[in-house]
Enzyme design. Structure first.
Site, PDB file in Angstrom:
ATOM      1  N   HIS A  63       0.830  -1.210   0.000  1.00  0.00           N
ATOM      2  CA  HIS A  63       0.000   0.000   0.000  1.00  0.00           C
ATOM      3  C   HIS A  63       0.858   1.250   0.000  1.00  0.00           C
ATOM      4  O   HIS A  63       1.907   1.305   0.650  1.00  0.00           O
ATOM      5  CB  HIS A  63      -1.027  -0.010   1.124  1.00  0.00           C
ATOM      6  CG  HIS A  63      -0.482   0.097   2.520  1.00  0.00           C
ATOM      7  ND1 HIS A  63      -0.292   1.303   3.143  1.00  0.00           N
ATOM      8  CD2 HIS A  63      -0.120  -0.842   3.424  1.00  0.00           C
ATOM      9  CE1 HIS A  63       0.154   1.100   4.369  1.00  0.00           C
ATOM     10  NE2 HIS A  63       0.278  -0.196   4.565  1.00  0.00           N
ATOM     11  N   GLU A 194      -5.211   1.508   2.487  1.00  0.00           N
ATOM     12  CA  GLU A 194      -5.030   0.318   3.323  1.00  0.00           C
ATOM     13  C   GLU A 194      -5.247   0.663   4.781  1.00  0.00           C
ATOM     14  O   GLU A 194      -5.859  -0.090   5.539  1.00  0.00           O
ATOM     15  CB  GLU A 194      -3.614  -0.257   3.127  1.00  0.00           C
ATOM     16  CG  GLU A 194      -3.410  -1.641   3.732  1.00  0.00           C
ATOM     17  CD  GLU A 194      -2.945  -1.643   5.183  1.00  0.00           C
ATOM     18  OE1 GLU A 194      -2.910  -2.721   5.792  1.00  0.00           O
ATOM     19  OE2 GLU A 194      -2.614  -0.559   5.727  1.00  0.00           O
ATOM     20  N   GLU A 195      -4.759   1.846   5.161  1.00  0.00           N
ATOM     21  CA  GLU A 195      -4.790   2.239   6.579  1.00  0.00           C
ATOM     22  C   GLU A 195      -6.188   2.544   7.084  1.00  0.00           C
ATOM     23  O   GLU A 195      -6.400   2.702   8.282  1.00  0.00           O
ATOM     24  CB  GLU A 195      -3.877   3.456   6.816  1.00  0.00           C
ATOM     25  CG  GLU A 195      -2.394   3.197   6.531  1.00  0.00           C
ATOM     26  CD  GLU A 195      -1.721   2.271   7.539  1.00  0.00           C
ATOM     27  OE1 GLU A 195      -2.400   1.802   8.455  1.00  0.00           O
ATOM     28  OE2 GLU A 195      -0.514   2.004   7.370  1.00  0.00           O
ATOM     29  N   HIS A 303       3.541   2.815  13.162  1.00  0.00           N
ATOM     30  CA  HIS A 303       2.587   3.934  13.302  1.00  0.00           C
ATOM     31  C   HIS A 303       3.115   5.048  14.214  1.00  0.00           C
ATOM     32  O   HIS A 303       2.339   5.812  14.767  1.00  0.00           O
ATOM     33  CB  HIS A 303       1.204   3.458  13.772  1.00  0.00           C
ATOM     34  CG  HIS A 303       0.418   2.830  12.647  1.00  0.00           C
ATOM     35  ND1 HIS A 303      -0.960   2.752  12.635  1.00  0.00           N
ATOM     36  CD2 HIS A 303       0.812   2.278  11.471  1.00  0.00           C
ATOM     37  CE1 HIS A 303      -1.357   2.161  11.518  1.00  0.00           C
ATOM     38  NE2 HIS A 303      -0.291   1.860  10.798  1.00  0.00           N
TER      39      HIS A 303
END
Lengths: 331, 352
Positions: A63, A194-195, A303
Site C-alpha cells: 500500500h 489500506e490504513e 505507526h
C-alpha cells in the site's frame, strides 16, 4: 536502493490522497511495466509478463498510503483541531510536525492536561500553523496532512515516518526492476486506503481476479526492551505471515514461501501477529476466494513517526520475492 | 441412514482449526459422498455438495451452510521447550489450564496447558484468572527435540475425548460447529428419501470463526437464490439470562432479525408447526454471529435464514448438545426444501 527508499518515504500520500506518491511510483515503474493503469479508487496497477502454461495470475500488493490527519475545525486564533486518517495514536503526536498537501506546515500542541500522567485524546490536541488568526491560516476544515520527519540512515537500520508501507513499495519496485524471467502474469498493485480498512486492495483484487495473492507490508516485533512477547525481530530475515489480527494466511502460501526461502538459503522468521492486518486479507476474501499470504518486513515502532527497519531484511525480502516469482508455483 | 451420534463423535475427534480444515473436510466428504451428486472444493477449501433437484432447468438453488472450522490455539514462541500460545477464534482463557491438547508440529504431539505457579506471576495478576500469555504447553519433551518438531505458527487443538451422557446429549470440544455439520448431513439423508424441485448446495464452510471467509467466497461462487446458515446458539444453564438462551433438547431455534428474510422465517416456522417439530424463537437484533451475516450481502444480496442448535458452555472443551436437536434441525430443513416450488421466489416479497 536507499535513495529510492528515501524518495518514497519523503513523499506525502495519506489515505485517500495518494496522488503525489502515486506519481513518484509511476515514474519508477513505467520503464519496467507491460502496462500501467490507475483503477477507479486510485491504486496504481503494473502488469508484467504473460502467464505461461504452468504460470499463475499473481497479485502483489504494497500500500502506498500512509497514516495522516484531517482538519475538523479552525478556531478564530488559527489553531486547527484534527481527526485521524488511519491508526494515529495521541501518544506519538505531541510536539510532532505535519505537512499539508498544499505545503503548509504546523506543529502539534495540546490543551493543558490536569493530570500529566495521562495521555491526551486526539480531541485535546491541535495543530499550530504559526498564524495569529483564522484568516492567516493556510488550512481549513477538510485539509489533509501527513507527519513530517526526515529519513534517517543508521547504516544497517533505516528510520522513517512512512516505512509502513513505503518499504513494501520499495521492495516491489526493486523486485520488478530485477525480475528477469517469470512464468506468471504479475500484477504489482500499489494500493490506496489500506490504513482505513484495506479498501484499495479490495477493489483491485476484484478487478484483477488473481489466482494467488501476496501482500508486502510491515509487521511488529518483540525485540525491544520489555517488549510484548513476539518471536519476530529486526535483522533475522523477512517474516512469513502465518496469521494476524485480520486473517489466517493460506497454509499452502506459507509452505510455498518457507520452501522458497530455504531453497534460496535466505534467513526467514515465522510471523504470528496478534493485531492489525494487511491487503492480503482483502485479496483472500475476494470473489470466490483467493489463496493469499504476506511477506512481512519486521518493523519497530509501527505507526510512530520513527518506524525502523533493518536494511538486510529489506534486501532479503527482495531476494525472497524474486525467488518466489521466478519459478512455477507448486500447489 | 447416517448414525448421527457416531458421525458427530468422529467429526469432533478430527482436527480442522480455522484456515486448516483439510482433515475434517476429508471426513465430511466421505459422509456426503453417498448423499450428493457432486462434491467440489472452493479455492479456500470449503466443501460444496450438490444435490440436483427434480424441477425443470434452469432450477433455483438453496445453499445450506455449516462452518466446519474449529477454534483452537497457535504457537507464538518456544521458551526452554515450552510453547507460548495465542488463540485462533474466541477462546476463554479461564478454562485452559489443565486442558489436554495436541500440538500439530512436524508430527502430532500430546501436551497439556499449564500456567505459571501463583508465586511466579506478576503481583497484579495474583488471585485472579490468568491471561493466555502466562500459559504454556508442556509436551514433556526435551528443549532440543521441541525445537526440531515445533515452530512458530503451528496449531494446537483440544484433545478432550467426546462422551455421551445418559440423556442422549453429547459433550466435547468443537460441537461448535460440527453439530451443525451433522445436522446438514441428516438433512441430506432426509432429502434422499423425497423429491425436491430445487438444487441444494450443502456447504461445509471454512474460517467462520475468524473472517466468515468461507461464507463470503462460497456464496459468491455458487450464487444461490436462498441461503440458510446452521450454527450453534446459547443453551440455557443455571444463571443464564433467559432472554438470550434457549432450552437444550427442546428443538432448534428459528432466528429473527435484520439478517433474516421475514418470509423465510415465516415459512420455516409454518413448516415446523405442520410437522410438530418443537422450536424456540431467537432474536438477533444485530450480527447473528453466523455465516448468514456474510452470505446476506454477497453479490446482489441473498435472502437468508439462520437455524440455531442450542449448546451449553460455548467455546469450551465441554460443549454440550442434544442429539435430538441436531436431527430435528436436519429434518426441518429437508422438509422446508422439499416444499420449495418453482414459484417460491415470486412469493418472497417485501410488500406484505
Amino acid at each position: 536502493m536507499k535513495s529510492l527508499i528515501q524518495k518514497l518515504v519523503e513523499t506525502i500520500g495519506p489515505s485517500g490522497y495518494e496522488a503525489p506518491i502515486r506519481e513518484v511510483i509511476r515514474a519508477e515503474v513505467a520503464p519496467y511495466a507491460d502496462l500501467v493503469q490507475v483503477d477507479a479508487l486510485g491504486s496504481l496497477i503494473v502488469r508484467k509478463g504473460k502467464s505461461a502454461k504452468n504460470g499463475r495470475k499473481i497479485m502483489l500488493a504494497a500500500h502506498m498510503d500512509e497514516i495522516g490527519v484531517v482538519v475538523t475545525h479552525v478556531d478564530e486564533n488559527g489553531f486547527a483541531r484534527f481527526s485521524n486518517l488511519g491508526g494515529v495514536s495521541p501518544r506519538t503526536c505531541y510536539g510532532g510536525r505535519v505537512r499539508f498537501l498544499n505545503g503548509a506546515q504546523g506543529v502539534i500542541g495540546s490543551d493543558r492536561m490536569e493530570d500529566l500522567t495521562k495521555m491526551p485524546t486526539l480531541e485535546q490536541l491541535f495543530i499550530d500553523l504559526g498564524a495569529s488568526n483564522s484568516k492567516d491560516t493556510r488550512v481549513r476544515t477538510g485539509d489533509v496532512a501527513a507527519f513530517e520527519r526526515p529519513f534517517v540512515d543508521l547504516g544497517s537500520r533505516m528510520v522513517s515516518k512512512a516505512m509502513d508501507d513505503r518499504i513494501g513499495v520499495a521492495i516491489l519496485i526493486e523486485a520488478l526492476r530485477q525480475l528477469k524471467d517469470t512464468p506468471h502474469q504479475l500484477f504489482f498493485v500499489f494500493s490506496v486506503q489500506e490504513e482505513v480498512g484495506v479498501r484499495g486492495a479490495t477493489a483491485a483484487a476484484y478487478g484483477i481476479d488473481p489466482d494467488l495473492g501476496l501482500a508486502v507490508d510491515v509487521t511488529g516485533v518483540g525485540d525491544t526492551p520489555k517488549a510484548r512477547k513476539m518471536d519476530v525481530g529486526l535483522g533475522k530475515g523477512p517474516a512469513i505471515k502465518v496469521r494476524d489480527g485480520g486473517m489466517l494466511a493460506d497454509p499452502r502460501v506459507v509452505d510455498w514461501m518457507v520452501k522458497a526461502a530455504e531453497k534460496a538459503h535466505l534467513p526467514y522468521q515465522m510471523e504470528v501477529l496478534e493485531g492489525g492486518s494487511t491487503d492480503a486479507r482483502a485479496i483472500q476474501l475476494t470473489r470466490a476466494g483467493v489463496p493469499a499470504g504476506c511477506l512481512s518486513v519486521p518493523c519497530r515502532y509501527v505507526h510512530s513517526p520513527s518506524e525502523m527497519v533493518d536494511t538486510g531484511d529489506v534486501q532479503n525480502s527482495v531476494r525472497l520475492l524474486l525467488e518466489l516469482l521466478s519459478h512455477p508455483v507448486e500447489f | 441412514m447416517t448414525d448421527i451420534p457416531n458421525l458427530l463423535k468422529q467429526l469432533i475427534s478430527t482436527s480442522g482449526l480455522s484456515g486448516h480444515e483439510t482433515p475434517v473436510r476429508q471426513l465430511i466428504e466421505e459422509a456426503w459422498k453417498p448423499l450428493t451428486h457432486e462434491l467440489t472444493f472452493s479455492r479456500l477449501g470449503s466443501l460444496h455438495g450438490l444435490c440436483c433437484g427434480a424441477g425443470a432447468p434452469p432450477r433455483p438453488s438453496i445453499l445450506i451452510s455449516a462452518h466446519m472450522d474449529a477454534i483452537g490455539l497457535m504457537v507464538t514462541g518456544i521458551a526452554d521447550g515450552f510453547l507460548r500460545l495465542t488463540s485462533v477464534g474466541g477462546i476463554d482463557a479461564r478454562i485452559l489450564p489443565g486442558q489436554l491438547v495436541t500440538v500439530h508440529g512436524r508430527q502430532d504431539l500430546p501436551g497439556v496447558i499449564v500456567s505459571l505457579p501463583e508465586r511466579l506471576l506478576p503481583p497484579h495478576l495474583r488471585g485472579q484468572a490468568i491471561p493466555l500469555e502466562y500459559m504454556l504447553v508442556d509436551t514433556g519433551l526435551l528443549p532440543e527435540r521441541v525445537k526440531r518438531l515445533v515452530r512458530v505458527g503451528d496449531l494446537v487443538s483440544f484433545a478432550q475425548q467426546p462422551f455421551e451422557t445418559a440423556a442422549e446429549t453429547m459433550v466435547g470440544h468443537t460441537m461448535d460447529n460440527r453439530a451443525s455439520v451433522a445436522a446438514l448431513t441428516h438433512c441430506l439423508s432426509e432429502l434422499k428419501k423425497q423429491t425436491h424441485a430445487w438444487d441444494v448446495w450443502a456447504v461445509a464452510s471454512v474460517q467462520e470463526e475468524v473472517t466468515l471467509g468461507g461464507a463470503f467466497t462460497s456464496t459468491y461462487q455458487l450464487r444461490p437464490n436462498l441461503a440458510i446458515a446452521v450454527d450453534v446458539t446459547f443453551a440455557s444453564s443455571p444463571g443464564s439470562p433467559s432472554h438470550r438462551t434457549y432450552p437444550m433438547g427442546e428443538g432448534p431455534t428459528l432466528v429473527m432479525g435484520p439478517n433474516i428474510h421475514p418470509v423465510l422465517f415465516k415459512t420455516l416456522k409454518e413448516t415446523a408447526e405442520r410437522l410438530e417439530i418443537p422450536y424456540s424463537m431467537e432474536t438477533a437484533p444485530r450480527h447473528t454471529g453466523t455465516d448468514a451475516y456474510a452470505m446476506q450481502i454477497v453479490a446482489e444480496g441473498i435472502p437468508c435464514m439462520v437455524i440455531g442448535i442450542p449448546l451449553r458452555y460455548m467455546h469450551t472443551p465441554v460443549e454440550m448438545v442434544a442429539i435430538k436437536d441436531i436431527t430435528r434441525a436436519g429434518r426441518l430443513m429437508a422438509e422446508f426444501i422439499a416444499g420449495l416450488d418453482a414459484d417460491f421466489m415470486s412469493r418472497l416479497t417485501w410488500d406484505d
